[in-house]
Scaffold this motif. Sequence first.
Motif, mmCIF file in Angstrom:
data_model
loop_
_atom_site.group_PDB
_atom_site.id
_atom_site.type_symbol
_atom_site.label_atom_id
_atom_site.label_comp_id
_atom_site.label_asym_id
_atom_site.label_seq_id
_atom_site.Cartn_x
_atom_site.Cartn_y
_atom_site.Cartn_z
ATOM 1 N N VAL A 1 0.838 -1.200 0.000
ATOM 2 C CA VAL A 1 0.000 0.000 0.000
ATOM 3 C C VAL A 1 0.870 1.246 0.000
ATOM 4 C CG1 VAL A 1 -1.731 1.296 1.309
ATOM 5 C CG2 VAL A 1 -1.979 -1.178 1.015
ATOM 6 N N GLU A 2 1.947 1.266 0.816
ATOM 7 C CA GLU A 2 2.831 2.432 0.844
ATOM 8 C C GLU A 2 3.469 2.691 -0.518
ATOM 9 O OE1 GLU A 2 3.534 -0.017 3.313
ATOM 10 O OE2 GLU A 2 2.957 0.983 5.172
ATOM 11 N N GLN B 1 0.804 4.148 -2.751
ATOM 12 C CA GLN B 1 0.485 5.521 -2.346
ATOM 13 C C GLN B 1 1.535 6.506 -2.841
ATOM 14 O OE1 GLN B 1 0.136 4.800 1.881
ATOM 15 N NE2 GLN B 1 -2.102 4.818 1.780
ATOM 16 N N THR C 1 1.241 7.603 -7.264
ATOM 17 C CA THR C 1 -0.021 8.031 -7.879
ATOM 18 C C THR C 1 0.160 8.596 -9.285
ATOM 19 O OG1 THR C 1 0.119 10.140 -6.701
ATOM 20 C CG2 THR C 1 -1.224 8.417 -5.695
ATOM 21 N N GLN D 1 -4.236 -6.682 2.840
ATOM 22 C CA GLN D 1 -3.921 -5.517 1.998
ATOM 23 C C GLN D 1 -4.770 -5.455 0.728
ATOM 24 O OE1 GLN D 1 -1.546 -3.203 2.794
ATOM 25 N NE2 GLN D 1 -0.943 -4.245 4.652
ATOM 26 N N GLU D 2 -5.518 -6.517 0.439
ATOM 27 C CA GLU D 2 -6.197 -6.630 -0.854
ATOM 28 C C GLU D 2 -7.115 -5.456 -1.158
ATOM 29 O OE1 GLU D 2 -6.393 -9.012 1.512
ATOM 30 O OE2 GLU D 2 -5.479 -10.815 0.687
ATOM 31 N N ASP D 3 -7.979 -5.078 -0.216
ATOM 32 C CA ASP D 3 -8.945 -4.001 -0.481
ATOM 33 C C ASP D 3 -8.251 -2.706 -0.861
ATOM 34 O OD1 ASP D 3 -10.994 -5.766 0.037
ATOM 35 O OD2 ASP D 3 -11.434 -4.979 2.044
ATOM 36 N N SER D 4 -7.207 -2.344 -0.129
ATOM 37 C CA SER D 4 -6.488 -1.097 -0.424
ATOM 38 C C SER D 4 -5.770 -1.173 -1.760
ATOM 39 C CB SER D 4 -5.484 -0.789 0.693
ATOM 40 O OG SER D 4 -6.161 -0.541 1.902
ATOM 41 N N VAL D 5 -5.171 -2.312 -2.075
ATOM 42 C CA VAL D 5 -4.470 -2.487 -3.352
ATOM 43 C C VAL D 5 -5.472 -2.368 -4.502
ATOM 44 C CG1 VAL D 5 -3.248 -4.159 -4.809
ATOM 45 C CG2 VAL D 5 -2.537 -3.820 -2.425
ATOM 46 N N ARG E 1 -8.367 -0.850 -4.499
ATOM 47 C CA ARG E 1 -8.875 0.527 -4.556
ATOM 48 C C ARG E 1 -7.875 1.454 -5.236
ATOM 49 N NH1 ARG E 1 -7.673 4.574 -1.620
ATOM 50 N NH2 ARG E 1 -6.843 3.338 0.109
ATOM 51 N N LEU E 2 -6.614 1.414 -4.797
ATOM 52 C CA LEU E 2 -5.597 2.312 -5.348
ATOM 53 C C LEU E 2 -5.365 2.061 -6.836
ATOM 54 C CD1 LEU E 2 -3.147 2.213 -2.333
ATOM 55 C CD2 LEU E 2 -4.345 4.252 -3.177
ATOM 56 N N GLU F 1 -8.494 3.194 -8.886
ATOM 57 C CA GLU F 1 -8.539 4.656 -9.048
ATOM 58 C C GLU F 1 -7.627 5.128 -10.176
ATOM 59 O OE1 GLU F 1 -7.459 6.083 -5.165
ATOM 60 O OE2 GLU F 1 -9.461 5.707 -4.343
#
Length: 137
Positions: free
Chosen positions: A75-76, A79, A82, A101-105, A107-108, A111
């Motif tokens: 995730v870091e 982030q 971008t 970490q799946e949901d954040s990965v 999502r990012l 996007e």
Amino acid sequence: LPIALGAKTRIGIFTVSDPTPGSSHGFYNEAEVHRLPADNVEKRELLVMSLDDCVKIFELPKPSFIKIDVDGGEVEVLQGATHTLKSETLKSVLVEVEGGQEDSVFRLLGESGFTMKERVRLNTHSENIIFEREAKK
């Protein structure tokens, strides 16, 4: 380049449980979360950069493919990428995702215009997920 990638450019701590050259028993993530054995752990300061800063400062070509295998720091890294993730030159991203970490990965990368193409379970706590950029209509 002998740097770690993270969400922002700074000095960070790299934790190593096996200092043998070529060993893969080390990690960096901003939360210092890891699965390394607690005994004989060494901590070393190192330069951490966002991927966006790294590409800009060193005038690197924008990548067409990125592989992220950072044992908990996925995730870091995303982030800090971008602008790179939004580049039209980037077609595919492979992320080794640690549990939780799946949901954040998703999502990012979503996007930035990526969708999942393939998932491969590696073990009980991680999997490789390949994302590709959605084709423009």
